[in-house]
Design a protein around this motif. Structure first.
Motif, PDB file in Angstrom:
ATOM      1  N   ARG A 291       0.097   5.653   0.771  1.00 47.82           N
ATOM      2  CA  ARG A 291      -0.608   6.470   1.362  1.00 47.82           C
ATOM      3  C   ARG A 291       0.134   8.095   1.213  1.00 47.82           C
ATOM      4  NH1 ARG A 291      -2.041   5.154   7.129  1.00 47.82           N
ATOM      5  NH2 ARG A 291      -3.560   3.999   6.064  1.00 47.82           N
TER       6      ARG A 291
ATOM      7  N   LEU B 251       0.860  -1.052   0.055  1.00 46.31           N
ATOM      8  CA  LEU B 251      -0.167  -0.020  -0.081  1.00 46.31           C
ATOM      9  C   LEU B 251       0.915   1.216  -0.122  1.00 46.31           C
ATOM     10  CD1 LEU B 251      -2.661  -0.949   2.703  1.00 46.31           C
ATOM     11  CD2 LEU B 251      -3.030  -0.933   0.274  1.00 46.31           C
TER      12      LEU B 251
ATOM     13  N   GLY C  46      -0.701  -0.951   6.047  1.00 45.10           N
ATOM     14  CA  GLY C  46      -1.582   0.359   6.665  1.00 45.10           C
ATOM     15  C   GLY C  46      -1.359   0.386   8.035  1.00 45.10           C
TER      16      GLY C  46
ATOM     17  N   THR D 154      -5.189   6.445   0.412  1.00 43.64           N
ATOM     18  CA  THR D 154      -4.411   5.159   0.239  1.00 43.64           C
ATOM     19  C   THR D 154      -4.557   4.161  -0.978  1.00 43.64           C
ATOM     20  OG1 THR D 154      -4.533   5.221   2.645  1.00 43.64           O
ATOM     21  CG2 THR D 154      -4.153   2.982   1.632  1.00 43.64           C
TER      22      THR D 154
END
Length: 339
Positions: free
Chosen positions: A172, A170, A336, A177
């Motif tokens: 961000r 991921l 995350g 995100t």
């Protein structure tokens, strides 16, 4: 533009666009930059060739009328070659083009290597994620002029599974995100490797500097017209600051010290202005300097910069192309999740 072209030019642009830009817009930026630089280089080469032709025509008649002068010039050139040869002998570059002495850059990289080898790094499991937080800034060239984007903060979570994977983690940025997808063309997923370095993959690399450097020369993609030494320097630079075994990090810096053309950069600083110890290399063809920045006290990696050292149609010398500052790196169990 082939995959080699895209890999070579990636360090001249902001962070990978497949994370925050549509892929077609990302590659359009790369193609514009590559085509623009190649066109300008071709024009410069034509002008230089014309200038040499005109100069040769001016010098032809005096040379024929003054053989004694020509012989004197030949003697001077021979002496110059001898002097230059002596200089090369002590320049720290061996016959096969690898730096072998302790120039300022090599000495500095030696100290950085020693510090990296002694640094304590957590062992990363294949089911974990490497978390990084950094500040980034780059130039948008789509308008034909370098327009510097605002400084942005980015967090990323990189999967450590060997793969191949379709979802690499991921990212961000600016409150959004997004998934990091497999590399273009990897229909079966992207495995761990140069384009997706994981802790376990780093651990498989040779820790002998000569063997490690040979690995990079053998596996780094090379675009037509680009120097191999510059490509390897930028490839190694793309790995700096990553989570890797201390022995690998130490070997990485020792290998970089052996690349011809690597110099110290006393005025180097990262994206947030932190000044440190700099290592640089100039890409003479494209007129771009790439710098790595290290902390003056503990020799840890702070960030990097790329900027023009030669004026182009889209910017004057000194124009920033990309800059980063690494703020945090750690290991987490889930994408995350913050440390």
């Amino acid at each position: 533009m082939n995959d080699g072209d895209r890999h070579e030019i990636a360090r001249l642009l902001p962070a990978p666009a497949d994370q925050d830009l549509p892929p077609e817009q990302h590659f359009r930026r790369k193609e514009l930059l590559m085509h623009r630089i190649d066109r300008e280089i071709a024009q410069e080469t034509d002008r230089e060739r014309d200038a040499r032709t005109r100069q040769g025509r001016r010098l032809l008649r005096p040379a024929l009328l003054a053989p004694a002068t020509a012989l004197t010039l030949a003697g001077a050139l021979a002496a110059g070659v001898a002097l230059n040869g002596g200089a090369r002998e002590h320049s720290g570059t061996s016959a096969h083009g690898v730096a072998t002495d302790m120039r300022p850059a090599a000495a500095l990289l030696g100290r950085i290597s020693d510090a990296a080898g002694e640094r304590t790094v957590p062992r990363v499991r294949d089911d974990q994620f490497v978390y990084t937080r950094e500040k980034l800034q780059g130039a948008d060239l789509t308008s034909g002029k370098a327009v510097i984007d605002p400084l942005a903060e980015r967090e990323s979570w990189s999967a450590q599974e060997p793969g191949p994977l379709h979802k690499l983690g991921l990212v961000r940025e600016n409150g959004e995100t997004l998934p990091i997808n497999a590399q273009l063309g990897d229909t079966d997923g992207t495995p761990a490797g140069l384009s997706r370095p994981t802790y376990s993959w780093f651990a498989t690399l040779p820790t002998d500097p000569d063997k490690l450097l040979a690995y990079f020369y053998a596996h780094t993609p090379f675009a037509e017209g680009r120097g191999r030494d510059q490509a390897v320097f930028e490839q190694i630079g793309s790995l700096l600051g990553g989570m890797m075994p201390p022995a690998t990090a130490a070997a990485l810096y020792q290998a970089a010290a052996k690349i011809p053309g690597v110099t110290a950069a006393p005025q180097a600083h990262d994206a947030i202005g932190r000044r440190g110890l700099g290592i640089a290399r100039d890409d003479a063809r494209y007129g771009v300097r790439t710098e790595w920045v290290f902390d003056k006290k503990d020799y840890s990696f702070l960030g990097s910069r790329s900027y023009l050292i030669k004026g182009r149609s889209y910017g004057k010398a000194g124009t920033l192309l990309s800059s980063e500052a690494e703020l945090e790196i750690d290991v987490v169990d889930k994408a995350g999740e913050r440390p």
